[in-house]
Write a protein that holds these residues in place. Sequence first.
Motif, PDB file in Angstrom:
ATOM      1  N   LEU A 418      40.238 -13.497 -10.342  1.00 32.62           N
ATOM      2  CA  LEU A 418      39.387 -13.118  -9.208  1.00 32.62           C
ATOM      3  C   LEU A 418      40.077 -13.373  -7.872  1.00 32.62           C
ATOM      4  CD1 LEU A 418      35.967 -14.413 -10.576  1.00 32.62           C
ATOM      5  CD2 LEU A 418      36.565 -12.024 -10.118  1.00 32.62           C
ATOM      6  N   SER A 422      40.596 -10.601  -5.099  1.00 29.54           N
ATOM      7  CA  SER A 422      40.010 -10.782  -3.761  1.00 29.54           C
ATOM      8  C   SER A 422      41.044 -10.654  -2.661  1.00 29.54           C
ATOM      9  CB  SER A 422      39.320 -12.151  -3.680  1.00 29.54           C
ATOM     10  OG  SER A 422      40.289 -13.202  -3.740  1.00 29.54           O
ATOM     11  N   ILE A 431      35.790  -5.510  -4.213  1.00 30.81           N
ATOM     12  CA  ILE A 431      35.962  -6.965  -4.150  1.00 30.81           C
ATOM     13  C   ILE A 431      34.902  -7.643  -3.303  1.00 30.81           C
ATOM     14  CG2 ILE A 431      38.435  -6.825  -4.545  1.00 30.81           C
ATOM     15  CD1 ILE A 431      38.862  -7.246  -1.553  1.00 30.81           C
ATOM     16  N   SER A 432      33.969  -6.871  -2.751  1.00 32.36           N
ATOM     17  CA  SER A 432      32.950  -7.488  -1.896  1.00 32.36           C
ATOM     18  C   SER A 432      32.077  -8.452  -2.678  1.00 32.36           C
ATOM     19  CB  SER A 432      32.078  -6.394  -1.251  1.00 32.36           C
ATOM     20  OG  SER A 432      31.443  -5.621  -2.262  1.00 32.36           O
ATOM     21  N   ILE A 434      32.977 -10.401  -4.896  1.00 33.58           N
ATOM     22  CA  ILE A 434      33.667 -11.680  -5.089  1.00 33.58           C
ATOM     23  C   ILE A 434      33.406 -12.605  -3.921  1.00 33.58           C
ATOM     24  CG2 ILE A 434      35.905 -12.802  -5.432  1.00 33.58           C
ATOM     25  CD1 ILE A 434      36.919 -10.250  -6.682  1.00 33.58           C
ATOM     26  N   SER A 435      33.604 -12.080  -2.714  1.00 37.66           N
ATOM     27  CA  SER A 435      33.404 -12.915  -1.519  1.00 37.66           C
ATOM     28  C   SER A 435      31.944 -13.291  -1.341  1.00 37.66           C
ATOM     29  CB  SER A 435      33.910 -12.173  -0.281  1.00 37.66           C
ATOM     30  OG  SER A 435      33.240 -10.932  -0.143  1.00 37.66           O
ATOM     31  N   GLN A 441      32.975 -19.145  -4.585  1.00 32.89           N
ATOM     32  CA  GLN A 441      33.439 -19.888  -3.407  1.00 32.89           C
ATOM     33  C   GLN A 441      33.461 -21.389  -3.675  1.00 32.89           C
ATOM     34  OE1 GLN A 441      34.750 -18.431  -0.899  1.00 32.89           O
ATOM     35  NE2 GLN A 441      34.195 -16.363  -1.575  1.00 32.89           N
TER      36      GLN A 441
END
Length: 476
Positions: A418, A422, A431-432, A434-435, A441
């Motif tokens: 990941l 990212s 990839i949005s 993921i954030s 996080q």
Amino acid sequence: MASPFPSSTLIECSESKLAESSNSRNWNEAFQLYSNAITCGNDGLKVEATIKLAKMSRHAPENILALTVPLIVGLLESPLNPSILEASAYCLKCLASQGDGRLAHLIGQSDAIPLLLNLLPNTEGRLQISLLKCLRNLVTFWDSNSRTVASNHGLEIVLRMLNSSSDVKDILYEILSALALTREVRRYILNSRNVYHLVEAANCGRLISRTRAAQAIGLLGLIKSARPTLVDAGAIPVLVQLLKHGDPSMKLVAGNALGVIASHIDHINLVAQAGVIPLYVELLQGSDPIGQDIAVDVLCILAVNEENAITIAGHLVELLRGGKDGAKAGAVDVIRDMSNYKHSMSVVENAGAIPILVELLKDENTNVKERVSGAIAQLSCNKADRVALANSGAIPILLNVLLEDEPNELIDNAVEALVNFSADPSLGEQISCISESPLFQNMRYRVLEMGDSDESWASSSDQTSVCDIPSEPDLC
């Protein structure tokens, strides 16, 4: 000196003891009869009694047979009577195969081996065959006897006979295959330019002997300078035949030996061209974990060549689609290793492996999922494979892994992959998620533990990988 009783009495008594073998007293009496025949009997009785003992050895108690060993070895010191020598060698051969090797050990601790070797050069015909078969059993059923044979110049005698004799070569090859499991013997064979005899020993004779010879070839191949010599001696086609037609044990040994030879960069194509790739795929599909490990290692070596890699990748995809769990896990390991090669960036994707790997992230077998996650983490280091993985739906599945109660290794691999996704802006909206994942996080510390960070990505000029990808494995 005349015998105190006729030979027929000894035989009748012996047969009686065989029928009542549960009675240890009767076996003790039988031993006394044999001892009397050897110490007091004429040559004819000695021969007859010793042959009878050989035939009864499979039924007699081991402790009784052990008592007869010094008497039989003593008969080897009767050089004027070939019949006695032949009978004693035959009897020792039979005893050596009894008692899980303990009797072979006992015989080896006596003076039997030097006596046998001293007799060999001056014999022929049936006597020579009996002496050789006795030696064969001694080194087959007790490993340390091989050192005794070698230390008494037995190896030189065997090689000399192989270079001059044709009638007894099969027995000589069996002896050589046992001797060659000793390091000093293998070095002597290499230095004396007799490697072709070791290869021929793997090509003929009984399965157990051929397997030993193949094992010795593999051990000899650990010496880098020996590999070209083994190839020149014809080891590759011989080992391929063993891998193709041998029993399960022989296939493991031959497969490993071929892998050792293939680890020389100049031999990769020679081994592959012998048609071994399907054979190793078959080994990978088997149920033996050792065989699977051997297959993985050798397929990884052969895949250094791009043409081989394309063929291998096609087989691996088939295993990923319908193989057993062990075969799937092994296939994934090969793909992961192949991802380190320059040509793998196209080979893995073109074979259609990536969508199948993504789907296997949902496999019920934890071991398979762990292996797959590791392969995906490795593949995600490369931009083209990373895009293919993302387009196959890998990202949401990897995020879901973080939500499950999965083993740490699987989670670590998912996080690593990941992170790779990212940091690739070309993936855009993919990839949005993921954030936006709080769980991801919160787990970024795992990335730091693996030596990765946002700063390392920012300093990367092409942002294609956090991995240092070698072009090929470390081959000798």
